[in-house]
Design a protein around this motif. Sequence first.
Motif, mmCIF file in Angstrom:
data_model
loop_
_atom_site.group_PDB
_atom_site.id
_atom_site.type_symbol
_atom_site.label_atom_id
_atom_site.label_comp_id
_atom_site.label_asym_id
_atom_site.label_seq_id
_atom_site.Cartn_x
_atom_site.Cartn_y
_atom_site.Cartn_z
ATOM 1 N N THR A 144 0.829 -1.191 0.000
ATOM 2 C CA THR A 144 0.000 0.000 0.000
ATOM 3 C C THR A 144 0.870 1.251 0.000
ATOM 4 O O THR A 144 1.762 1.398 0.843
ATOM 5 C CB THR A 144 -0.912 0.028 1.239
ATOM 6 N N THR A 145 0.629 2.143 -0.948
ATOM 7 C CA THR A 145 1.326 3.420 -1.000
ATOM 8 C C THR A 145 0.402 4.503 -0.465
ATOM 9 O O THR A 145 -0.736 4.622 -0.907
ATOM 10 C CB THR A 145 1.726 3.763 -2.447
ATOM 11 N N PHE A 146 0.894 5.258 0.508
ATOM 12 C CA PHE A 146 0.051 6.315 1.057
ATOM 13 C C PHE A 146 0.911 7.409 1.679
ATOM 14 O O PHE A 146 2.115 7.247 1.882
ATOM 15 C CB PHE A 146 -0.923 5.745 2.104
ATOM 16 N N HIS A 201 -11.154 6.628 -1.492
ATOM 17 C CA HIS A 201 -9.827 7.114 -1.843
ATOM 18 C C HIS A 201 -8.968 7.343 -0.597
ATOM 19 O O HIS A 201 -9.455 7.838 0.417
ATOM 20 C CB HIS A 201 -9.920 8.427 -2.623
ATOM 21 N N LYS A 202 -7.711 6.972 -0.686
ATOM 22 C CA LYS A 202 -6.683 7.250 0.324
ATOM 23 C C LYS A 202 -6.831 6.449 1.607
ATOM 24 O O LYS A 202 -6.126 6.703 2.590
ATOM 25 C CB LYS A 202 -6.618 8.752 0.641
ATOM 26 N N LYS A 203 -7.729 5.492 1.657
ATOM 27 C CA LYS A 203 -7.821 4.584 2.805
ATOM 28 C C LYS A 203 -6.471 3.885 2.966
ATOM 29 O O LYS A 203 -5.876 3.432 1.985
ATOM 30 C CB LYS A 203 -8.927 3.572 2.544
ATOM 31 N N ASN A 204 -5.960 3.800 4.191
ATOM 32 C CA ASN A 204 -4.632 3.218 4.410
ATOM 33 C C ASN A 204 -4.545 2.582 5.790
ATOM 34 O O ASN A 204 -5.424 2.795 6.637
ATOM 35 C CB ASN A 204 -3.554 4.294 4.225
ATOM 36 N N PRO A 205 -3.509 1.803 6.054
ATOM 37 C CA PRO A 205 -3.447 1.078 7.338
ATOM 38 C C PRO A 205 -3.443 1.986 8.566
ATOM 39 O O PRO A 205 -4.030 1.632 9.597
ATOM 40 C CB PRO A 205 -2.124 0.302 7.227
ATOM 41 N N LEU A 206 -2.798 3.147 8.497
ATOM 42 C CA LEU A 206 -2.758 4.034 9.662
ATOM 43 C C LEU A 206 -4.115 4.693 9.914
ATOM 44 O O LEU A 206 -4.555 4.795 11.062
ATOM 45 C CB LEU A 206 -1.673 5.099 9.476
#
Length: 383
Positions: A2-4, A206-211
């Motif tokens: 995942t890129t964020f 959009h932009k959902k990420n692990p953090l």
Amino acid sequence: MTTFNWATVPQVISGPDSLKAIIELCGKWRASKVFVVTDPGIAAINLHFELIQILQNSGITVEVFDQIEADPKQALITRCATSAVDFDADLVIGFGGGSSLDAAKLTAVLAKQQQSIESMYGIEQVKSSRLPLILVPTTAGTGSEATPVAIVTTGETTKSGVVSNVLLPDAAILDAHLTVGLPSKITAATGIDAMVHAIEAFTTKHKKNPLSDSAALEALRLMSKSIKDATHNGTCLIARSNMLLGAFLAGQAFANAPVAAVHALAYPLGGRHHVAHGLSNSLVLPHVLRFNKDSCQGLYAQLARHIHDCPRSGNDGEQVDLFIQYIEELIDNLGLPTSMSEMGITIDPEQLGHDAMLQQRLLVNNRREVSLSDAIRIYEIIR
């Protein structure tokens, strides 16, 4: 993989009596003239007295601007910034709810006199530097202390946003003692607002990420566990602390994984009839959840399993039904209105629908496309 991109407040001080850390923070910038931005409600009950006393006892000169209104107009923010310039402030403190914190963010930038507010609207349009900035929330709702966003009323029914990492404060202080006197209705509405931030950040397209996911889930866990106690037993410091930290975490989450249709449909209610943001979110929340049910089934089921008191079911579809039922029962338990008529509001659903369609920056984040007829139908339900 995942890129964020994750941007947040560099320093957070949380816990009872953490307001006292303000002196150490001011010392980092050798501040001698501190400009405090707050609202008339806080001034009326002197909630900022301890803050001013702490600063003055340390030899710091303090100027207070206590005229920030809900949904502040551009002219008011400009006037606030002019006062900061006239005072020759070297540090800005935002103290209060989301409107005061947003105003403080913009004041810290405008006080540098490097850029007009009109040129800042939009995403990453802030080219100016700013004064050092500390934010101290007194409500557990907006999460403004964790976001790079400031909302300004620019017309009779329109608002504009300044979105820039320059607006992220240097530090946030989360002192639950400051929220103990908050009225139950405000506690409930702002609490639901923060829960919406977590729900929409976790399910955003959009932009959902692990953090952001981690922050959203922990925010929901804390707030679902404590929102009833904070509302019905406002002196419970543990509940107040959980709500304040939960709102901050939800703010972190949606600052990096943007909100969607709940907010898009809530904004016209605030613009047309000045409904408080938390209340407008609360009005549309269950109906947007139901609208999104098929598109967000797995995600809603995950959320449900992190929520305190939400009944458990082995099947995702059944779990989502229980999740929506839980939200409806929670809103009822908190005593929040469930229709516009209950609030004495009569607005044409078609007009609201057209207003909602203008919120494309939010609607694009919704996992199910929202048409004009969809929006009108939801407004008709809550009429």
